[in-house]
Design an enzyme around this catalytic site. Structure first.
Site, mmCIF file in Angstrom:
data_model
loop_
_atom_site.group_PDB
_atom_site.id
_atom_site.type_symbol
_atom_site.label_atom_id
_atom_site.label_comp_id
_atom_site.label_asym_id
_atom_site.label_seq_id
_atom_site.Cartn_x
_atom_site.Cartn_y
_atom_site.Cartn_z
ATOM 1 N N ARG A 21 -66.655 76.865 66.866
ATOM 2 C CA ARG A 21 -65.354 77.159 66.260
ATOM 3 C C ARG A 21 -64.270 76.339 66.960
ATOM 4 O O ARG A 21 -63.678 75.447 66.382
ATOM 5 C CB ARG A 21 -65.057 78.658 66.322
ATOM 6 C CG ARG A 21 -63.945 79.101 65.353
ATOM 7 C CD ARG A 21 -62.550 78.854 65.872
ATOM 8 N NE ARG A 21 -62.311 79.485 67.157
ATOM 9 C CZ ARG A 21 -61.276 79.216 67.931
ATOM 10 N NH1 ARG A 21 -60.387 78.298 67.574
ATOM 11 N NH2 ARG A 21 -61.134 79.827 69.106
ATOM 12 N N ASP A 22 -64.039 76.605 68.245
ATOM 13 C CA ASP A 22 -63.037 75.823 68.972
ATOM 14 C C ASP A 22 -63.464 74.361 69.047
ATOM 15 O O ASP A 22 -62.635 73.443 68.990
ATOM 16 C CB ASP A 22 -62.831 76.395 70.381
ATOM 17 C CG ASP A 22 -61.386 76.349 70.829
ATOM 18 O OD1 ASP A 22 -60.750 75.304 70.631
ATOM 19 O OD2 ASP A 22 -60.887 77.351 71.370
ATOM 20 N N HIS A 25 -62.254 71.722 66.415
ATOM 21 C CA HIS A 25 -61.035 70.918 66.589
ATOM 22 C C HIS A 25 -61.382 69.543 67.156
ATOM 23 O O HIS A 25 -60.905 68.516 66.677
ATOM 24 C CB HIS A 25 -60.068 71.620 67.547
ATOM 25 C CG HIS A 25 -59.468 72.874 67.027
ATOM 26 N ND1 HIS A 25 -58.655 72.908 65.909
ATOM 27 C CD2 HIS A 25 -59.537 74.157 67.480
ATOM 28 C CE1 HIS A 25 -58.253 74.153 65.696
ATOM 29 N NE2 HIS A 25 -58.777 74.926 66.632
ATOM 30 N N SER A 175 -53.991 79.796 74.818
ATOM 31 C CA SER A 175 -54.194 78.727 73.836
ATOM 32 C C SER A 175 -53.801 77.357 74.363
ATOM 33 O O SER A 175 -54.349 76.339 73.935
ATOM 34 C CB SER A 175 -53.367 79.015 72.577
ATOM 35 O OG SER A 175 -53.497 80.346 72.160
ATOM 36 N N HIS A 204 -59.602 84.278 76.918
ATOM 37 C CA HIS A 204 -60.002 83.000 76.319
ATOM 38 C C HIS A 204 -59.171 81.912 76.982
ATOM 39 O O HIS A 204 -57.944 81.900 76.862
ATOM 40 C CB HIS A 204 -59.727 83.044 74.807
ATOM 41 C CG HIS A 204 -59.959 81.751 74.082
ATOM 42 N ND1 HIS A 204 -61.078 81.537 73.300
ATOM 43 C CD2 HIS A 204 -59.214 80.622 73.981
ATOM 44 C CE1 HIS A 204 -61.004 80.326 72.755
ATOM 45 N NE2 HIS A 204 -59.873 79.752 73.160
ATOM 46 N N HIS A 206 -58.543 77.659 78.420
ATOM 47 C CA HIS A 206 -58.727 76.225 78.177
ATOM 48 C C HIS A 206 -58.596 75.469 79.487
ATOM 49 O O HIS A 206 -58.053 75.978 80.467
ATOM 50 C CB HIS A 206 -57.710 75.708 77.151
ATOM 51 C CG HIS A 206 -58.087 76.000 75.742
ATOM 52 N ND1 HIS A 206 -58.809 75.130 74.957
ATOM 53 C CD2 HIS A 206 -57.856 77.086 74.967
ATOM 54 C CE1 HIS A 206 -59.005 75.659 73.760
ATOM 55 N NE2 HIS A 206 -58.436 76.854 73.740
ATOM 56 N N TYR A 295 -50.013 74.335 72.268
ATOM 57 C CA TYR A 295 -51.238 74.805 71.622
ATOM 58 C C TYR A 295 -52.305 73.711 71.666
ATOM 59 O O TYR A 295 -52.064 72.580 71.246
ATOM 60 C CB TYR A 295 -50.894 75.175 70.180
ATOM 61 C CG TYR A 295 -51.897 76.029 69.457
ATOM 62 C CD1 TYR A 295 -52.089 77.364 69.821
ATOM 63 C CD2 TYR A 295 -52.622 75.531 68.379
ATOM 64 C CE1 TYR A 295 -52.991 78.157 69.138
ATOM 65 C CE2 TYR A 295 -53.524 76.318 67.692
ATOM 66 C CZ TYR A 295 -53.705 77.632 68.081
ATOM 67 O OH TYR A 295 -54.596 78.420 67.403
#
EC number: 4.1.3.39
Length: 347
Positions: A21-22, A25, A175, A204, A206, A295
């Protein structure tokens, strides 16, 4: 309506892999059925309990604004469900982008965990969607995105809205990859205190400041019970916390995940990496996103507009951060690029 959460008694925390999913991108939403089957098979074999599959921007995300999927996401969800033996398949949806019918179709295709994402100040737009998901017996997870942009106490109030609507686990979602250690702990602790036994808390992260794993461990120590990551960092921006590294750290500090470290390391190297167009890098652009609080999915959009208008993608991202742009405002990168172009011409 079921109150059951997929959580084995042998686990201390539950890991969700978001590569499919991620990672969409990073791959510009070009996954094939064959790639999904290969990755799900490897992750499932390593013991990953939950695997998320959709367009990078969730159900219904395939569009001119966000990028068109090579393969319809519902086909990818169905392939993932058919491949997985033990792992549960989750999907993401953003109210206003995806619609309630998308939830029904995803469940009909075998997905069992519904993850609903809103900006961190807009939890109220998820109420109807959580209601539908719980009525249909789906497990529910809530995403409070861009969690760095409001203080812990306000984030906790938004989490309460989701929990009262039927959300069974509310995530602190970094995000932008902008949170730093204690900032993660403060937010997770605030949600744990607010929600008590009403809902679990997740995190979650990054890698835009290189803290994906460290922040995830900080979240666990602050009381988070669900943690996201992407094998081989396969995600937006500099990628997500790498599942294989996170599992290795958990093994070393005695946190039980149920995932085999050696098997997930093999999956990262032998299966996930070949599906990636290139490694997810902590380069200048990704670093600027973490520093400026942008983001993470803006990276590819910014690179495209920077090339088109002959401006610096790093400066483009810094200005996006100053404007406090959020997911869904990617088109404003064009305005910023034109602004930079005019300034360069005038200097």
């Amino acid at each position: 309506m079921s109150d059951m959460i997929h959580f084995d008694s042998s686990w201390d925390i539950r890991v969700t892999d978001t590569s499919l999913r991620d990672g969409s991108h990073h791959k510009r939403h070009q996954f094939t059925v064959e790639e999904v089957r290969a990755i799900v098979g490897a992750l499932d074999g390593a013991g990953v309990p939950v695997i998320e599959v959709t367009h990078g921007d969730g159900l219904g995300g395939s569009s001119f604004n966000y990028g068109f999927s090579k393969t319809p996401e519902q086909e990818l969800i169905k392939a993932a469900v058919e491949t997985a033996t033990n792992a549960k398949i989750a999907f993401l949806m953003l109210p206003g982008l995806g619609i309630k019918d998308d939830i029904v179709i995803a469940q009909d295709n075998g997905a069992s965990i519904c993850r609903i994402a809103t900006h961190c100040t807009e939890a109220d737009v998820s109420i109807q969607h959580f209601g539908l998901a719980r009525e249909r017996g789906l497990e529910t997870v809530g995403f409070l995105m861009m969690a760095h942009s409001i203080p812990p106490e306000k984030l906790a109030k938004q989490a309460r809205i989701m929990a009262d609507a039927g959300c069974q686990c509310v995530y602190v979602v970094d995000s932008a990859g902008a949170l730093v250690l204690e900032q993660v702990s403060d937010r997770v602790e605030a949600l744990v205190q607010e929600l008590g036994n009403d809902a679990q808390v997740g995190f979650h992260g990054h890698e835009n400041l290189g803290l994906g794993v460290a922040n995830s461990i900080a979240a666990v120590r602050a009381g988070a019970k669900q943690i996201d990551g992407s094998t081989r960092r396969f995600g937006a921006g500099a990628g997500n916390a790498p599942v294989e590294a996170f599992v290795g750290v958990c093994d070393k500090i005695g946190v039980k995940t149920g995932i085999d470290f050696f098997a997930i390391a093999d999956a990262a190297e032998d299966v996930v990496r070949p599906a990636m167009p290139q490694e997810c890098l902590l380069d200048r652009q990704a670093l600027m996103m973490g520093y400026a609080g942008v983001y993470s999915s803006f990276l590819k959009h910014a690179e495209r507009q920077a090339e088109r208008y002959g401006v610096s993608s790093a400066e483009l991202l810094v200005r996006a951060g100053k404007r406090k742009l959020v997911g869904g405002q990617e088109d404003q990168l064009i305005d910023i690029a034109l602004e930079l172009q005019r300034e360069a011409a005038a200097s």
